[in-house]
Design an enzyme around this catalytic site. Structure first.
Site, PDB file in Angstrom:
ATOM      1  CG  ASN A  12      -0.333  -0.443   2.488  1.00 55.39           C
ATOM      2  OD1 ASN A  12       0.222  -1.538   2.579  1.00 55.39           O
ATOM      3  ND2 ASN A  12      -0.389   0.398   3.484  1.00 55.39           N
ATOM      4  CB  CYS A  58       4.507  11.314  11.335  1.00 55.85           C
ATOM      5  SG  CYS A  58       6.125  11.686  11.989  1.00 55.85           S
TER       6      CYS A  58
END
Ligand SMILES: *Cc1c(COP(=O)(O)O)cnc(C)c1O
Length: 402
Positions: free
Chosen positions: A152, A326
């Site tokens: 992905n 993140c």
């Protein structure tokens, strides 16, 4: 609601095709019967579900009886892994890769605490597997090999049938997370070595909350969710009828558009990638550029943070993604890029653009127009600019201060 954005995040989710919405709507309004009911009102819904199952099976080259609907790709992965282990209780070894989706990795991690041994195959700098490593890991104790079709984050495609041939020699069950491959690569389960295959509706212009697991006839399957006898006793719970009908249509459309759409997307993707590489210094493509999904490019812009790039792109109404987890504000880079052994400078500044059949020339032109200045601005702010050693030192200091 922002709906005029330039959406280049199609590996995260896709827009539902208007034709798909049209076919599913009546099953939210007028045709609300239960497909298991004895009366005609329910029976006609049952018939529509059978048609949808045929459409999905046709896209996969599978038999209708080999399709089990799930609530999403994550459920399909979980169900397949658990079923393979329940069917062979004497075997305690699993093989997977370091670059799987969390829907596979986190199940494997939990299984390690339950007495299973898991081999996480490594990848090279291009994100490719070493089939010799796979061969060396397979034993008679291997219950399951679970490997994704296409990644992905980078779009890298694994040689699934070559892997399957080796897996079959050892009698293990072969499960493939094909969530990113379905609709982008032609599949034919009739001639495949794959035993179980996961897909998800919202990655192929269908709605969220529906997926399917292909289970080859003859493969022993133990259900994950128990209850009524829906899905031939393999997945209990009243069917998500509107979403199943939608997935059938989405599959039909994917099959119809596959060749033309992927040719178009590949051309647009290549133009985007080649132009960015030619106009922006110090950037690299991550992943295997020969064995790759036609819609995906993952580019590392050295010396800057991917999240900063995303924020600026967002100001222009451009949606992309960074591979890294993140969002929580940690500096932890993507497990996929890390497994590829990318240098620190590239790890943090990587961006994924993922296209679809709705992506236009003008949208790609816009990204090509704004990216150079975005990167330039961020690099100008970066205290270390093109100084690799200095940049590294800064990152290490930042990590130490967390
Ligand atoms: C999106 C994705 C999943 C999870 O599918 P959901 O339907 O969102 O649960 C699993 N594997 C891969 C490779 C994916 O891209």
């Amino acid at each position: 609601m922002q709906n005029n954005c330039i959406y280049l995040d199609n590996n995260a989710t896709t827009r539902v095709d208007p034709e798909v919405i049209e076919v599913m709507l009546p099953y939210l309004t007028d045709y609300y019967g239960n497909p298991s009911s004895m009366h005609t009102f329910g029976g006609q819904v049952g018939k529509a579900v059978r048609t949808a199952r045929e459409q999905l099976a046709a896209m996969l080259g599978a038999d209708e009886s080999e399709i089990v609907y799930t609530s999403c790709g994550t459920e399909g992965d979980n169900a397949a892994i658990r079923a393979a282990l329940l069917a062979q209780p004497e075997k305690r070894h699993i093989i997977t890769t370091q670059v799987e989706h969390p829907a596979v990795l986190n199940v494997c991690k939990q299984l390690e605490t339950q007495g299973y041994t898991v081999t996480y195959l490594s990848v090279n700098h291009q994100g490719q597997l070493d089939l010799d490593e796979l061969e060396a890991s397979l034993t008679g104790n291997t219950a399951l090999v679970t490997i994704m079709y296409a990644n992905n984050e980078t779009g890298t495609i694994f040689p699934i049938e070559q892997i399957g041939l080796r897996v079959k020699e050892y009698g293990a069950i072969f499960h493939v997370d094909a969530v990113q491959a379905v609709g982008k690569i032609p599949l034919n389960m009739k001639t495949s070595t794959v035993d179980m295959l996961t897909l998800s509706g919202h990655k192929l212009h269908g709605p969220k909350g529906i997926g399917a697991l292909y289970i080859r006839r003859g493969v022993r399957f133990r259900p994950f969710i128990l209850g009524g006898h829906q899905e031939r006793g393999r997945r209990a719970g009243t069917e998500n009828v509107p979403a199943i009908i939608a997935l059938g249509k989405a599959a039909e459309l994917e099959l119809l558009h596959l060749e033309e759409a992927t040719t178009r997307e590949r051309k647009l993707r290549d133009r985007l990638e080649q132009t960015l590489l030619a106009t922006i210094p110090n950037c690299v493509v991550n992943g295997d550029v020969t064995q790759r999904l036609p819609n995906t490019t993952n580019i590392g812009f050295k010396y800057i943070e991917g999240e900063a790039i995303l924020l600026l792109l967002n100001k222009y109404g451009i949606c992309a993604s960074s591979g890294s987890a993140c969002t929580s504000g940690s500096l932890e880079p993507s497990h996929v890029l890390r497994a590829m052994g990318l240098p620190y400078t590239t790890l943090h500044g990587s961006i994924r653009f993922s296209l679809c059949r709705y992506t236009t020339e003008a949208e790609i032109d816009r990204v090509i127009e704004v990216m150079p200045s975005i990167v330039e601005r961020l690099r100008a702010l970066s205290p270390f600019k093109n100084d690799e050693a200095g940049w590294l030192q800064g990152q290490e200091q930042a990590l130490a201060h967390r």
